[in-house]
Scaffold this motif. Structure first.
Motif, PDB file in Angstrom:
ATOM      1  N   VAL A  10       0.841  -1.194   0.000  1.00  0.00           N
ATOM      2  CA  VAL A  10       0.000   0.000   0.000  1.00  0.00           C
ATOM      3  C   VAL A  10       0.879   1.249   0.000  1.00  0.00           C
ATOM      4  O   VAL A  10       1.807   1.367   0.807  1.00  0.00           O
ATOM      5  CB  VAL A  10      -0.911   0.040   1.241  1.00  0.00           C
ATOM      6  N   LEU A  11       0.578   2.182  -0.897  1.00  0.00           N
ATOM      7  CA  LEU A  11       1.222   3.498  -0.912  1.00  0.00           C
ATOM      8  C   LEU A  11       0.212   4.522  -0.438  1.00  0.00           C
ATOM      9  O   LEU A  11      -0.899   4.610  -0.978  1.00  0.00           O
ATOM     10  CB  LEU A  11       1.704   3.839  -2.319  1.00  0.00           C
ATOM     11  N   ILE A  12       0.577   5.308   0.582  1.00  0.00           N
ATOM     12  CA  ILE A  12      -0.308   6.328   1.148  1.00  0.00           C
ATOM     13  C   ILE A  12       0.369   7.684   1.036  1.00  0.00           C
ATOM     14  O   ILE A  12       1.460   7.891   1.579  1.00  0.00           O
ATOM     15  CB  ILE A  12      -0.635   6.040   2.624  1.00  0.00           C
ATOM     16  N   THR A  13      -0.264   8.624   0.351  1.00  0.00           N
ATOM     17  CA  THR A  13       0.275   9.982   0.282  1.00  0.00           C
ATOM     18  C   THR A  13      -0.253  10.791   1.464  1.00  0.00           C
ATOM     19  O   THR A  13      -1.316  10.499   2.017  1.00  0.00           O
ATOM     20  CB  THR A  13      -0.106  10.683  -1.035  1.00  0.00           C
ATOM     21  N   GLY A  14       0.513  11.803   1.849  1.00  0.00           N
ATOM     22  CA  GLY A  14       0.117  12.609   3.001  1.00  0.00           C
ATOM     23  C   GLY A  14       0.014  11.787   4.270  1.00  0.00           C
ATOM     24  O   GLY A  14      -0.849  12.013   5.116  1.00  0.00           O
ATOM     25  N   GLU A  21      -1.702   9.482   8.616  1.00  0.00           N
ATOM     26  CA  GLU A  21      -0.909   8.796   9.642  1.00  0.00           C
ATOM     27  C   GLU A  21      -1.701   7.668  10.292  1.00  0.00           C
ATOM     28  O   GLU A  21      -1.197   6.550  10.467  1.00  0.00           O
ATOM     29  CB  GLU A  21      -0.442   9.777  10.705  1.00  0.00           C
ATOM     30  N   HIS A  22      -2.941   7.951  10.660  1.00  0.00           N
ATOM     31  CA  HIS A  22      -3.759   6.923  11.291  1.00  0.00           C
ATOM     32  C   HIS A  22      -4.037   5.770  10.323  1.00  0.00           C
ATOM     33  O   HIS A  22      -4.116   4.607  10.745  1.00  0.00           O
ATOM     34  CB  HIS A  22      -5.056   7.535  11.807  1.00  0.00           C
ATOM     35  N   THR A  23      -4.171   6.083   9.041  1.00  0.00           N
ATOM     36  CA  THR A  23      -4.375   5.027   8.046  1.00  0.00           C
ATOM     37  C   THR A  23      -3.127   4.167   7.928  1.00  0.00           C
ATOM     38  O   THR A  23      -3.211   2.933   7.876  1.00  0.00           O
ATOM     39  CB  THR A  23      -4.739   5.648   6.691  1.00  0.00           C
ATOM     40  N   ALA A  24      -1.966   4.796   7.903  1.00  0.00           N
ATOM     41  CA  ALA A  24      -0.717   4.034   7.824  1.00  0.00           C
ATOM     42  C   ALA A  24      -0.563   3.119   9.028  1.00  0.00           C
ATOM     43  O   ALA A  24      -0.179   1.945   8.893  1.00  0.00           O
ATOM     44  CB  ALA A  24       0.467   4.996   7.729  1.00  0.00           C
ATOM     45  N   ARG A  25      -0.863   3.624  10.205  1.00  0.00           N
ATOM     46  CA  ARG A  25      -0.732   2.821  11.423  1.00  0.00           C
ATOM     47  C   ARG A  25      -1.712   1.640  11.409  1.00  0.00           C
ATOM     48  O   ARG A  25      -1.341   0.505  11.744  1.00  0.00           O
ATOM     49  CB  ARG A  25      -0.980   3.688  12.657  1.00  0.00           C
ATOM     50  N   LEU A  26      -2.950   1.900  11.023  1.00  0.00           N
ATOM     51  CA  LEU A  26      -3.940   0.832  11.008  1.00  0.00           C
ATOM     52  C   LEU A  26      -3.601  -0.214   9.952  1.00  0.00           C
ATOM     53  O   LEU A  26      -3.654  -1.425  10.211  1.00  0.00           O
ATOM     54  CB  LEU A  26      -5.331   1.411  10.747  1.00  0.00           C
ATOM     55  N   MET A  83      -3.486   1.992  -3.588  1.00  0.00           N
ATOM     56  CA  MET A  83      -3.012   3.380  -3.593  1.00  0.00           C
ATOM     57  C   MET A  83      -4.023   4.211  -2.818  1.00  0.00           C
ATOM     58  O   MET A  83      -5.233   4.157  -3.098  1.00  0.00           O
ATOM     59  CB  MET A  83      -2.917   3.896  -5.031  1.00  0.00           C
ATOM     60  N   VAL A  84      -3.559   4.972  -1.838  1.00  0.00           N
ATOM     61  CA  VAL A  84      -4.438   5.859  -1.077  1.00  0.00           C
ATOM     62  C   VAL A  84      -4.018   7.299  -1.350  1.00  0.00           C
ATOM     63  O   VAL A  84      -2.962   7.757  -0.894  1.00  0.00           O
ATOM     64  CB  VAL A  84      -4.379   5.568   0.435  1.00  0.00           C
ATOM     65  N   ASN A  85      -4.837   8.004  -2.111  1.00  0.00           N
ATOM     66  CA  ASN A  85      -4.597   9.420  -2.425  1.00  0.00           C
ATOM     67  C   ASN A  85      -5.180  10.262  -1.300  1.00  0.00           C
ATOM     68  O   ASN A  85      -6.351  10.653  -1.328  1.00  0.00           O
ATOM     69  CB  ASN A  85      -5.259   9.777  -3.758  1.00  0.00           C
ATOM     70  N   ASN A  86      -4.351  10.522  -0.306  1.00  0.00           N
ATOM     71  CA  ASN A  86      -4.822  11.197   0.901  1.00  0.00           C
ATOM     72  C   ASN A  86      -4.301  12.626   1.040  1.00  0.00           C
ATOM     73  O   ASN A  86      -4.954  13.456   1.683  1.00  0.00           O
ATOM     74  CB  ASN A  86      -4.402  10.380   2.130  1.00  0.00           C
ATOM     75  N   ILE A 220     -11.984   7.369  10.098  1.00  0.00           N
ATOM     76  CA  ILE A 220     -11.845   7.451   8.643  1.00  0.00           C
ATOM     77  C   ILE A 220     -10.861   6.382   8.167  1.00  0.00           C
ATOM     78  O   ILE A 220     -11.065   5.739   7.137  1.00  0.00           O
ATOM     79  CB  ILE A 220     -11.372   8.853   8.219  1.00  0.00           C
ATOM     80  N   ALA A 221      -9.799   6.186   8.931  1.00  0.00           N
ATOM     81  CA  ALA A 221      -8.835   5.134   8.605  1.00  0.00           C
ATOM     82  C   ALA A 221      -9.515   3.770   8.556  1.00  0.00           C
ATOM     83  O   ALA A 221      -9.224   2.943   7.688  1.00  0.00           O
ATOM     84  CB  ALA A 221      -7.692   5.129   9.620  1.00  0.00           C
ATOM     85  N   ALA A 222     -10.430   3.525   9.481  1.00  0.00           N
ATOM     86  CA  ALA A 222     -11.133   2.238   9.513  1.00  0.00           C
ATOM     87  C   ALA A 222     -11.966   2.034   8.254  1.00  0.00           C
ATOM     88  O   ALA A 222     -12.055   0.918   7.724  1.00  0.00           O
ATOM     89  CB  ALA A 222     -12.008   2.159  10.751  1.00  0.00           C
ATOM     90  N   SER A 223     -12.574   3.096   7.756  1.00  0.00           N
ATOM     91  CA  SER A 223     -13.366   2.972   6.525  1.00  0.00           C
ATOM     92  C   SER A 223     -12.464   2.673   5.331  1.00  0.00           C
ATOM     93  O   SER A 223     -12.821   1.873   4.450  1.00  0.00           O
ATOM     94  CB  SER A 223     -14.163   4.250   6.280  1.00  0.00           C
ATOM     95  N   LEU A 224     -11.295   3.287   5.297  1.00  0.00           N
ATOM     96  CA  LEU A 224     -10.343   3.016   4.222  1.00  0.00           C
ATOM     97  C   LEU A 224      -9.836   1.581   4.298  1.00  0.00           C
ATOM     98  O   LEU A 224      -9.624   0.930   3.265  1.00  0.00           O
ATOM     99  CB  LEU A 224      -9.184   4.007   4.300  1.00  0.00           C
ATOM    100  N   CYS A 225      -9.646   1.084   5.509  1.00  0.00           N
ATOM    101  CA  CYS A 225      -9.200  -0.297   5.687  1.00  0.00           C
ATOM    102  C   CYS A 225     -10.229  -1.264   5.117  1.00  0.00           C
ATOM    103  O   CYS A 225      -9.878  -2.238   4.430  1.00  0.00           O
ATOM    104  CB  CYS A 225      -8.949  -0.568   7.159  1.00  0.00           C
ATOM    105  N   TYR A 226     -11.497  -1.025   5.386  1.00  0.00           N
ATOM    106  CA  TYR A 226     -12.548  -1.873   4.826  1.00  0.00           C
ATOM    107  C   TYR A 226     -12.513  -1.846   3.300  1.00  0.00           C
ATOM    108  O   TYR A 226     -12.539  -2.894   2.638  1.00  0.00           O
ATOM    109  CB  TYR A 226     -13.917  -1.411   5.321  1.00  0.00           C
ATOM    110  N   LEU A 227     -12.449  -0.653   2.720  1.00  0.00           N
ATOM    111  CA  LEU A 227     -12.471  -0.531   1.264  1.00  0.00           C
ATOM    112  C   LEU A 227     -11.242  -1.153   0.618  1.00  0.00           C
ATOM    113  O   LEU A 227     -11.303  -1.625  -0.524  1.00  0.00           O
ATOM    114  CB  LEU A 227     -12.593   0.939   0.869  1.00  0.00           C
ATOM    115  N   ALA A 228     -10.118  -1.166   1.335  1.00  0.00           N
ATOM    116  CA  ALA A 228      -8.895  -1.767   0.799  1.00  0.00           C
ATOM    117  C   ALA A 228      -8.900  -3.283   0.911  1.00  0.00           C
ATOM    118  O   ALA A 228      -8.142  -3.966   0.213  1.00  0.00           O
ATOM    119  CB  ALA A 228      -7.680  -1.206   1.539  1.00  0.00           C
TER     120      ALA A 228
END
Length: 273
Positions: A10-14, A21-26, A83-86, A220-228
């Motif tokens: 996974v590549l996360i911008t911003g 940050e919370h998305t990267a950690r999760l 890819m997460v365009n954040n 919000i990170a949790a929602s991205l985790c589900y979608l990923a």
């Protein structure tokens, strides 16, 4: 840890602060191999060291830097699964009648051009590698409902939603899912700066929420985790709205965004000035 994203690249911008940050950690806790990208190299490198992940600096308003982040991720791990365009900012604030063309273009370059670059180059790599993939982008309630955000920001976030739908239609032929998340007010460092502190932001967020509570970046990170994850393997061309019911309740206009001086760009990192 449940391993929902085990071994997914996974590549996360911003990714150095806020929702990123919370998305990267999760994602890391769920077993993903996360590449952290941010314009803030010091903060990004610090987080990457903590998580034991790769970091690459990138100014997402420049196509060649987004392309380099994508190709570096594939070079390190051999593929790109998500890819997460954040990456983003508020951008120019003020009346549409007083907004300068350069401020308009600069704001759109960070908030909308960057998503186009991310979808384009991640999509190319995923198509070439032939394993499908997921592309997620951060939109906003401001892209759906008028009067809840700065003018140019709202235009850009509406563009993210339209781009998500178009890209999902095109890239589905390659097994690539494209979705967006549209949060309302979230307690990020940027929001806290706008409100003048953490406690003030919490009070302001709660006051704007029909549920009476402020949204946290972890949610919000949790929602991205589900979608990923593979749990969402039939979810595509969708924008998930996480706004505490604001859009259904009917948000009142926010005149402070329309009439205060357009001086927010003066408080941006030097690279965006």
């Amino acid at each position: 840890m449940t391993g929902r994203l085990k071994d997914k690249v996974v590549l996360i911008t911003g990714a150095a602060s806020g929702i990123g940050e919370h998305t990267a950690r999760l994602f890391a806790s769920e077993g993903a191999l996360v590449v952290i990208s941010d314009i803030n190299a010091a903060a990004g490198e610090r987080l990457a060291r903590e998580l034991g992940m790769h970091f690459i600096a990138a100014d997402v308003s420049k196509e060649e830097e987004v392309e380099r982040a994508v190709s570096s991720t594939v070079g390190w791990h051999g593929r790109l699964d998500c890819m997460v365009n954040n990456a983003g900012m508020v951008g120019v604030v003020g009346s549409i009648l007083e907004t300068g063309a350069e401020d308009w273009r600069r704001t759109l370059s960070v908030l909308l051009d960057s998503v186009f670059f991310g979808i384009k180059h991640a999509g190319r790599q995923m198509r070439e590698l032939g394993g499908g993939g997921v592309i997620l982008s951060l939109s906003s309630l401001a892209g759906l409902v008028g009067g809840v955000g700065p003018q140019v920001y709202s235009v850009a976030k509406a563009g993210v939603i339209a781009l998500t739908r178009g890209a999902a239609s095109e890239l589905s032929a390659y097994g690539i899912r494209v979705n967006a998340v549209a949060p309302g007010l979230v307690m990020t460092p940027l929001v806290e700066e706008v409100y003048g502190g953490h406690d003030a932001a919490l009070r302001g967020g709660a006051a704007k929420s029909p549920l009476g509570s402020a949204a946290m970046p972890q949610e919000i990170a949790a929602s991205l985790c589900y979608l990923a994850s593979d749990e969402a393997r039939h979810v595509s061309a969708h924008t998930l709205v996480i706004d505490s019911g604001v859009s259904a309740a009917g948000a009142g206009a926010a005149p402070q965004f329309h009439h205060q001086p357009a001086d927010f760009l003066g408080r941006l990192p030097e690279q965006y000035q």
